[in-house]
Write a protein that holds these residues in place. Structure first.
Motif, short mmCIF file in Angstrom:
data_model
loop_
_atom_site.label_atom_id
_atom_site.label_comp_id
_atom_site.label_asym_id
_atom_site.label_seq_id
_atom_site.Cartn_x
_atom_site.Cartn_y
_atom_site.Cartn_z
N HIS A 96 45.99 21.53 14.79
CA HIS A 96 46.18 22.92 14.37
C HIS A 96 45.59 23.18 12.98
O HIS A 96 45.82 24.24 12.40
CB HIS A 96 47.66 23.28 14.34
N TRP A 98 42.73 23.93 11.98
CA TRP A 98 41.76 25.02 11.86
C TRP A 98 42.42 26.32 11.40
O TRP A 98 41.78 27.14 10.72
CB TRP A 98 41.06 25.24 13.21
N ALA A 99 43.70 26.52 11.77
CA ALA A 99 44.37 27.77 11.41
C ALA A 99 44.58 27.90 9.90
O ALA A 99 44.12 28.88 9.29
CB ALA A 99 45.69 27.88 12.16
N LEU A 103 42.40 30.32 7.33
CA LEU A 103 43.10 31.28 6.47
C LEU A 103 42.76 31.05 5.00
O LEU A 103 42.52 32.01 4.25
CB LEU A 103 44.60 31.16 6.70
#
Length: 201
Positions: A96, A98-99, A103
């Motif tokens: 996860h 990449w989130a 951001l």
């Protein structure tokens, strides 16, 4: 960078008094002259004008500095919130990443755009303030020279051309850009590295 006033001159225009010549004849033609009292009044007005402009530009630059500090504070608070959410997100895993990384990338891009705008304004105000300070110094110097002048002085001796700093003065603005860009890269690398360390190790 904004350079308002480039090529501007403060000229003294006077009408000759009755029975008084407006120029001296010389080998190269007439020389415009102006009464010392009128020259002193005009130079005093020029000094006051550029003094007021110097103060105005300083206040504008200070306002931009305050905006930059508020921007930095908001940015660091945002980074703290994101990293806290990553650290406290028990269900987030390495896949996860990449989130938070995406951001953080968007936040840094927005921050860089905002900083670039404020830096451009700040450097513009600083440059204009420097120009007004140089012109003020020149006008004040010529005003002091009038004390030892005669009843009339050559108009060319009391003209005050708008002054601009040497090109080397602009180097400080380039250093400012380089420092802020390096800071942005460093904070981005630290933020992504922290997210990787929390999620993947």
């Amino acid at each position: 960078m904004d350079r308002h006033g480039h090529g501007q001159h403060h000229r003294l225009v006077t009408m000759p008094r009755e029975g008084e010549p407006s120029s001296y004849a010389g080998a190269g033609g007439g020389v415009d002259v102006v009464a010392r009292e009128a020259a002193a009044q005009a130079l005093g007005a020029v000094v006051q004008l550029h003094f007021d402009k110097t103060v105005e530009k300083k206040r504008s630059a200070d306002a931009q500095k305050q905006e930059l500090w508020r921007l930095f504070l908001a940015f660091f608070l945002f980074l703290a919130l994101v990293l806290s959410a990553v650290a406290g997100g028990g269900r987030l895993q390495c896949r996860h990443l990449w989130a938070p990384a995406g951001l953080l990338s968007l936040a840094h891009l927005a921050f860089y755009a905002a900083v670039a705008h404020h830096l451009r304004c700040l450097n513009g105000f600083r440059y204009q303030r420097r120009c007004h300070k140089l012109t003020l110094a020149l006008a004040a110097d010529r005003l002091r020279m009038l004390k030892s002048a005669g009843e009339v002085v050559a108009a060319a001796d009391v003209e005050v051309p708008y002054q601009e700093p040497h090109e080397t003065y602009l180097a400080k603005f380039k250093r400012s850009w380089a420092i802020h860009f390096a800071f942005l890269i460093a904070t981005f690398a630290f933020s992504v590295a922290a997210a990787v360390a929390v999620l993947c190790f």
